[in-house]
Scaffold this active site. Sequence first.
Site, PDB file in Angstrom:
ATOM      1  N   GLU A   1       0.793  -1.230   0.000  1.00 24.92           N
ATOM      2  CA  GLU A   1       0.000   0.000   0.000  1.00 24.92           C
ATOM      3  C   GLU A   1       0.829   1.287   0.000  1.00 24.92           C
ATOM      4  OE1 GLU A   1      -3.096   0.159   2.894  1.00 24.92           O
ATOM      5  OE2 GLU A   1      -4.043  -1.678   2.199  1.00 24.92           O
TER       6      GLU A   1
ATOM      7  N   TYR B   1     -14.671   0.569   2.443  1.00 21.39           N
ATOM      8  CA  TYR B   1     -14.011   1.832   2.113  1.00 21.39           C
ATOM      9  C   TYR B   1     -14.352   2.322   0.710  1.00 21.39           C
ATOM     10  CZ  TYR B   1     -11.038   0.902   6.195  1.00 21.39           C
ATOM     11  OH  TYR B   1     -10.572   0.644   7.463  1.00 21.39           O
TER      12      TYR B   1
ATOM     13  N   TRP C   1      -9.171  -9.895   5.309  1.00 21.07           N
ATOM     14  CA  TRP C   1      -8.562  -9.034   6.311  1.00 21.07           C
ATOM     15  C   TRP C   1      -9.557  -8.893   7.460  1.00 21.07           C
ATOM     16  CZ3 TRP C   1      -3.701  -7.269   6.737  1.00 21.07           C
ATOM     17  CH2 TRP C   1      -3.438  -6.378   7.784  1.00 21.07           C
TER      18      TRP C   1
ATOM     19  N   LYS D   1     -11.838  -5.764  12.184  1.00 21.08           N
ATOM     20  CA  LYS D   1     -12.184  -6.527  10.978  1.00 21.08           C
ATOM     21  C   LYS D   1     -11.906  -8.019  11.118  1.00 21.08           C
ATOM     22  CE  LYS D   1     -11.314  -2.680   7.790  1.00 21.08           C
ATOM     23  NZ  LYS D   1     -10.616  -1.782   8.731  1.00 21.08           N
TER      24      LYS D   1
END
Length: 710
Positions: free
Chosen positions: A445, A502, A581, A602
Amino acid sequence: MADWHTLLTRCFRTRRFRSLLLLLSACSFAWACSSDRVAGNGPGGVPANAGRIDILLTDGWRFLRSDAAGAEVPGFDDVSWANIAVPHTWNALDGQDGGSDYHRGIGWYRRPLAVPSDMVGRRAYLQFDAANTVADVYLNGVLLGQHRGGFSAFRVDATAALVEGENVLAVKVDNSAVPDVSPLVADFTFFGGLYRDVHLLVTDNLHVDVSDHAASGAYLRTGNVSASSADFSARVRVANSGPTAEDAEVVVSVLDAGGSEVTRFSTQVAVPSSEVAEVTLGGNIENPHLWDGRSDPYLYTARVQTLRDGVVTDTITQPLGFRSFSIDADGGFTLNGRALDLHGVNRHQDRLDKGWAIGNAEHDEDMALIREMGATAIRLAHYQQAQYFYDLCDREGMLVWAEIPLVDAITDSQAFTDNTRQQLIELIRQSHNHPSIMLWGIGNEQRTDDDATNTLLAELGALAVSEDDSRLSSYAHCCGRDTSTLTSHAAVVGYNYYFGWYMGNYDQVGLWADTLHRAQPALRFSLSEYGAGASVSQHQDPPLQPAPTALFHPEEYQSALHEATWQQLAARPFVWGKYVWNMFDFASDTRNEGDAPGRNDKGLISYDRVTKKDAFYWYKANWSEEPLVYITSRRFNPRTTPSIDVKVYSNLETVTLTVNGASLPAQTSANHIFRWAAVPLELGDNQVQALGNAAGNTVTATDSVSWRRE
């Protein structure tokens, strides 16, 4: 043990005690072996075998959570410090409670070492399985070395500083943010301390090298693997720390799972004084028993020995598995020539009230839970994890994505590049021989698609190949275009995309995958992260999509997202890996959402590993062959409506529901979800039972829930 440490520290300062210490030194060394335990395989797999001693330095430590001038000096007064055992972190509590205010700074550790005379003339090394983030190691006031990086093992040579009798080990650890050490930032707590084991290694002058980035010193390789034959080689680094040249024999034995020798290879090598010589030996193995993932994770052992004049001077053992694998842009992942769906989880290593300071029991429990769910693969994010857990993956047949902590951002400096390269080399060399590992992750990321970031990723991708071209490099992408330049530096790519959390909604996963596959037909891609938060104390029916940062994360929404996402992924084998995740809730001290500040919720299982959320059982119904019936929303209690919809996960053919003794019609399902609409509830307690049956009623499973209507 704390009282013993206090007495010993005080006695170190008295002349009268010195003669007594020398008299008892042999006893003290034996006590160390029994009290701190002779280690099993750690980084590099160093057992207590011929010529080598590996002692865990577990107890007898003093700790101070601040800097202290002169704390490295043997005579420093540490009597007021806390008595602790290693593994240890100073952030076990403040790193998990939210507020982004956990201690990031210096902590000091001190411990006495009593050394008997029979260690004189041998080599002594101190091994740290991890220390976060920067560690300075002192012995008797002498700085032995500094290590920068919080997740890999490191060793320092203690031979010159160690004396017969009394010694004092002191370690300064600092988990402050450092601009040249990755990770700079990340969405998890950076727990400080000596959070994995510390060892004292004692070797002969002639030994398998321990100084190659704390790796084993023996690097195994297999090739041309089939059920009829396989190529095997071992590259062995032989170290001679003595004053004269040595003529060494190197023997590599391949042992089957029962410990019987299958074959052996040997060679002679001349090793100059104070140097390391490399030899490569091996040959063909006929009819190897293949390491075949979860269906048959068969392990051999490679035993590597050095000998002087026929006498063994050192022995190490390493895991050995014969397997082949590939990833195809259309067909997905294959193991030993057969398609294998890689579905599993990401895993962080921390625990409630323990942080990263966990031991083998916690690793065992985590693996048992992952295995129970039916996973075939694990992404060990976002850093090198304990070698013991890689051992578990070998034994359980889990396919592993291992990666370095290059997360979110970089520093555009040579020092940062050098440290990131160091961490990748340490990961690959220390974990090289685990057959479970398929991928070396070079980053996660990165938020900026600029020249500096791409240059670093390109360098890391090339380094991964040069270190080990028998595996594939990987990168996990989240930000910007699917085809960002950031995705071009590794052999395969994963996308950390959270549809329905998201971004967008959870029905878009299949469309995204199909569109990308058509546009980039040669791209080998996975979904390396997906999921949603869930608090087991919060419920809603029907569930609405919450804001990720909200204080309300209903468990039912997480389940709905995973139901929809998995059904889309299961139909697309070209998505070669699917990684939830996360397997477990974990600490992120900057967060304040759901029902627990400082928590990323999560996980499919709660932070304390006590509660398996509904989504855990959704995956178990899809992935596991163990007969399962599970009634969802069991924690949504009490109820206030006269009727509710009941949903059951099962991998059996039919499920019957009984409510307060009355049976409802049996249901069948093509997708492991069984539903009953408008099930009436009486005022007070209601007993609900589900019974699942396989074809012919040969297999059954049951589950029950008590719901109270108020």
